[in-house]
Scaffold this active site. Sequence first.
Site, PDB file in Angstrom:
ATOM      1  N   HIS A 165       6.492   7.360  10.930  1.00  0.00           N
ATOM      2  CA  HIS A 165       5.883   7.202   9.604  1.00  0.00           C
ATOM      3  C   HIS A 165       5.271   8.552   9.248  1.00  0.00           C
ATOM      4  O   HIS A 165       4.060   8.733   9.257  1.00  0.00           O
ATOM      5  CB  HIS A 165       4.809   6.106   9.660  1.00  0.00           C
ATOM      6  CG  HIS A 165       4.363   5.611   8.325  1.00  0.00           C
ATOM      7  ND1 HIS A 165       4.747   6.187   7.132  1.00  0.00           N
ATOM      8  CD2 HIS A 165       3.540   4.592   7.981  1.00  0.00           C
ATOM      9  CE1 HIS A 165       4.186   5.536   6.121  1.00  0.00           C
ATOM     10  NE2 HIS A 165       3.445   4.565   6.612  1.00  0.00           N
TER      11      HIS A 165
ATOM     12  N   ARG B 126       0.818  -1.212   0.000  1.00  0.00           N
ATOM     13  CA  ARG B 126       0.000   0.000   0.000  1.00  0.00           C
ATOM     14  C   ARG B 126       0.854   1.265   0.000  1.00  0.00           C
ATOM     15  O   ARG B 126       0.659   2.151  -0.823  1.00  0.00           O
ATOM     16  CB  ARG B 126      -0.907   0.007   1.233  1.00  0.00           C
ATOM     17  CG  ARG B 126      -1.816  -1.178   1.302  1.00  0.00           C
ATOM     18  CD  ARG B 126      -2.355  -1.346   2.714  1.00  0.00           C
ATOM     19  NE  ARG B 126      -3.138  -0.185   3.104  1.00  0.00           N
ATOM     20  CZ  ARG B 126      -4.469  -0.153   3.074  1.00  0.00           C
ATOM     21  NH1 ARG B 126      -5.143  -1.198   2.691  1.00  0.00           N
ATOM     22  NH2 ARG B 126      -5.103   0.928   3.432  1.00  0.00           N
ATOM     23  N   THR B 127       1.804   1.332   0.912  1.00  0.00           N
ATOM     24  CA  THR B 127       2.626   2.541   1.004  1.00  0.00           C
ATOM     25  C   THR B 127       3.499   2.684  -0.242  1.00  0.00           C
ATOM     26  O   THR B 127       3.671   3.779  -0.782  1.00  0.00           O
ATOM     27  CB  THR B 127       3.503   2.487   2.276  1.00  0.00           C
ATOM     28  OG1 THR B 127       2.653   2.295   3.401  1.00  0.00           O
ATOM     29  CG2 THR B 127       4.285   3.758   2.455  1.00  0.00           C
TER      30      THR B 127
ATOM     31  N   LYS C 109      20.169 -10.486   4.638  1.00  0.00           N
ATOM     32  CA  LYS C 109      20.288 -10.395   3.196  1.00  0.00           C
ATOM     33  C   LYS C 109      21.745 -10.491   2.754  1.00  0.00           C
ATOM     34  O   LYS C 109      22.040 -10.893   1.629  1.00  0.00           O
ATOM     35  CB  LYS C 109      19.717  -9.060   2.728  1.00  0.00           C
ATOM     36  CG  LYS C 109      19.603  -8.930   1.242  1.00  0.00           C
ATOM     37  CD  LYS C 109      18.780  -7.698   0.902  1.00  0.00           C
ATOM     38  CE  LYS C 109      18.902  -7.396  -0.575  1.00  0.00           C
ATOM     39  NZ  LYS C 109      20.194  -6.858  -0.928  1.00  0.00           N
TER      40      LYS C 109
ATOM     41  N   ARG D 238      11.503   2.311   3.455  1.00  0.00           N
ATOM     42  CA  ARG D 238      10.742   1.600   4.483  1.00  0.00           C
ATOM     43  C   ARG D 238      11.690   0.542   5.040  1.00  0.00           C
ATOM     44  O   ARG D 238      12.301  -0.209   4.260  1.00  0.00           O
ATOM     45  CB  ARG D 238       9.517   0.950   3.846  1.00  0.00           C
ATOM     46  CG  ARG D 238       8.884  -0.191   4.640  1.00  0.00           C
ATOM     47  CD  ARG D 238       8.196   0.250   5.904  1.00  0.00           C
ATOM     48  NE  ARG D 238       7.044   1.104   5.686  1.00  0.00           N
ATOM     49  CZ  ARG D 238       5.771   0.710   5.753  1.00  0.00           C
ATOM     50  NH1 ARG D 238       5.505  -0.545   6.040  1.00  0.00           N
ATOM     51  NH2 ARG D 238       4.793   1.550   5.563  1.00  0.00           N
TER      52      ARG D 238
END
Lengths: 344, 438
Positions: free
Chosen positions: A134, A54-55, A82, A104
């Site tokens: 946020h 969504r963001t 990662k 994010r």
Amino acid sequence: MRHLLSAADLDRPTAIQVLDTAAQMAATQAREIKKLPTLRGKTVVNLFFEDSTRTRISFETAAKRLSADVINFAAKGSSVSKGESLKDTAQTLQAMGADAVVIRHPASGAPHSLAHCGWVDTSVINAGDGTHQHPTQALLDAFTIRRHLSPGGVRRVGADGDQGVGGGLDGLRVAIVGDILHSRVVRSNVQLLTTLGAEVTLVGPPTLVPIGVEAWPCQTSYDLDGVLATGPDAVMMLRVQRERMGAGGGGFFPSPAEYMHLYGLDARRIARLPEHSIVMHPGPMNRGLEISADAADSPRSVIVEQVANGVAVRMAVLYLVLAGVPTGDAAPAAGSADAKGAAR
Amino acid sequence: MSYLLRAVSPLGGAPTDLLLAKGVIAAVGAEATAAAGERGVTVVDGSGLVALPGLVDLHTHLREPGREDAETIESGTRAAALGGFTAVHAMANTTPVADTAGVVEQVWRLGRAAGWADVFPVGAVSVGLAGEQLAELGAMASSAARVRVFSDDGRCVHDPVLMRRALEYVKAFDGVVAQHAQEPRLTAGAQMHEGIVSAEVGLQGWPAVAEEAIIARDVLLVAHVRSRLHVQHVSTAGAVEIIRWAKSRGINVTAEATPHHLLLTDELARTYDPVYKVNPPLRTQEDVDAVRDGLADGTIDIVATDHAPHPREDKDCEWAAAAFGMTGLETALSIVQQVMVDTGRMTWADLARVMSVTPARIGRLEQHGRPLAVGEPANVTLVDGAARWTVDPDRLATGSRNTPFGGRELPGRVVATFLRGKPTVLDGAPAREAGMHA
């Protein structure tokens, strides 16, 4: 505005300038051709270390409506798992010509590090970091409240009024309900809404209210019905993750049923709100946990509008960051020729 | 080669001369002065310098074996010498863990070979630091390394039965269990002190009670089994209060404070700079004040560095991904001088007590922390208390750059360090011959 890392970075004139710019952006979005040439030639990277469709889509839409080139970079998991560090990822993106990085990240402070560690010299926009901030969510929430309610709690009529342009949220009372402890939305909202003059009351079970909340510029309550009885102008429900329930997730509450019973917004509770009050939720909702379908779909709900406003607010932020517009006290008066020109 | 230290002030007292010869303090005062001009006597002008017994660190991470990218016994002990230390206790959380006689003897021998400071290995309490089964404490105690301090540092011996057994077992060889007090369930995922700052910056909290609850349990346990407990890196006001209570009851407990917990607060986490990430975390100013009070009134017995070097990649990242720990060997003396001596809360003799005499006694070291008197081992540190210097992380001798004091101007400079009469530091620089004398 060089970066947008925290709602605390926004003083009142700057915050109002962002909202006013967003109002101009929103006006352009009612047109048949929504795209503006403002950021043509600029490259915006959406660097998402956490899933948030969504963001990410909201920022992507905002950037594309301003004619910026958009690169989406999804790097799932932390830098450690990662194998590539945040620093290397950021430097790689800068080398590819990014003008702004929308980030994010699950680690609180990652956008702050990106902006201040000397790793890169691009602008950084925080799209949510851990349990910290946020800011664009808080801006879209403030924008939504301002569109609907004038200071003092009178509902604005339709879309014909001035929609609050130039003003703040003075005297409005906002209740924010749910998982305060883990919410970056609430931290940004407490800062921004109080900067704009609103009074904020946080409501949640004591297990989901952080130690140290007493230093925040707001009230705290464990009693939703008591707070609703005071007639708040806006009620913002926060997403509660079901995983927080079990012992593995921390055992913050005994069961979804008890949570809904004590802290959920349902038809019964919504009926007790004043006529003008609005109901908000940053999404995605857990229908039947923190909010019932009746409440989510009620005429008071502005939840879908929050999504649309999110695009306008993010257009405003990208514009103010990337077009080098002076902000705050250095800025010309709201609604000036500069901002109008950008939105033309 | 002998050294005549001219006009030094032992423990900050009246200036006198010290003659260091054949590994001991051979003469003090006029008798020492008479050695001037003799063959083989090097004169060191010590006017204005404070002479201290060589400092002893009860809590050092030398990282070897296993993490030689962060520090080696060679680089760590050279940093120790530059910080005025003549003895360091090397923590057990290496790879492999120092939980057998073989590993502790290896660490001890590498320390001897390096020659910058005596290295006393700390033995793990539990096999692999796993907190399940006692390591072979007796074998480590009777090894060449003669281990007396046992700790799972980095992890808490949280199982009360294992802690009880360890406390009991070390009585056989006059050992001590040094506890890293951290209730693990209350601190899963914790990043910084839980309080006003953590609430705002959104980093998961490490509550003071997680430290205090373990200390409270342990002082009661040690009273019950009549053994010796040492509490590492006391960081909270409540912990100081519990230890004060325990001592008032005659319980056999000692405690340490780190230089960083004497100076820095959780406000620094607002920078998200992982150089301030440490375990236990930096606390509030109220806690810092309580730790200083505890050190001043003897509730806290010693200062220990918890020198914890990390390679750059483990700190040049987001806070949550960064390692816990700070370096400290080369700044400890200056911090203690600034916080305790220059403020008038402690004398140089007190500083010698908390940084040399008592840590040596806790570690049961016979050749360190001794008086500056004739016949005593010539482990001596000379400090220029009037000097000021600015910490440059790139210029420290430790193998890592993660000092939280970079850019700070600090008082006090180590001018010389002597280990058994041989200089490891002269004129504030490493003495090159040191490495050759084991």
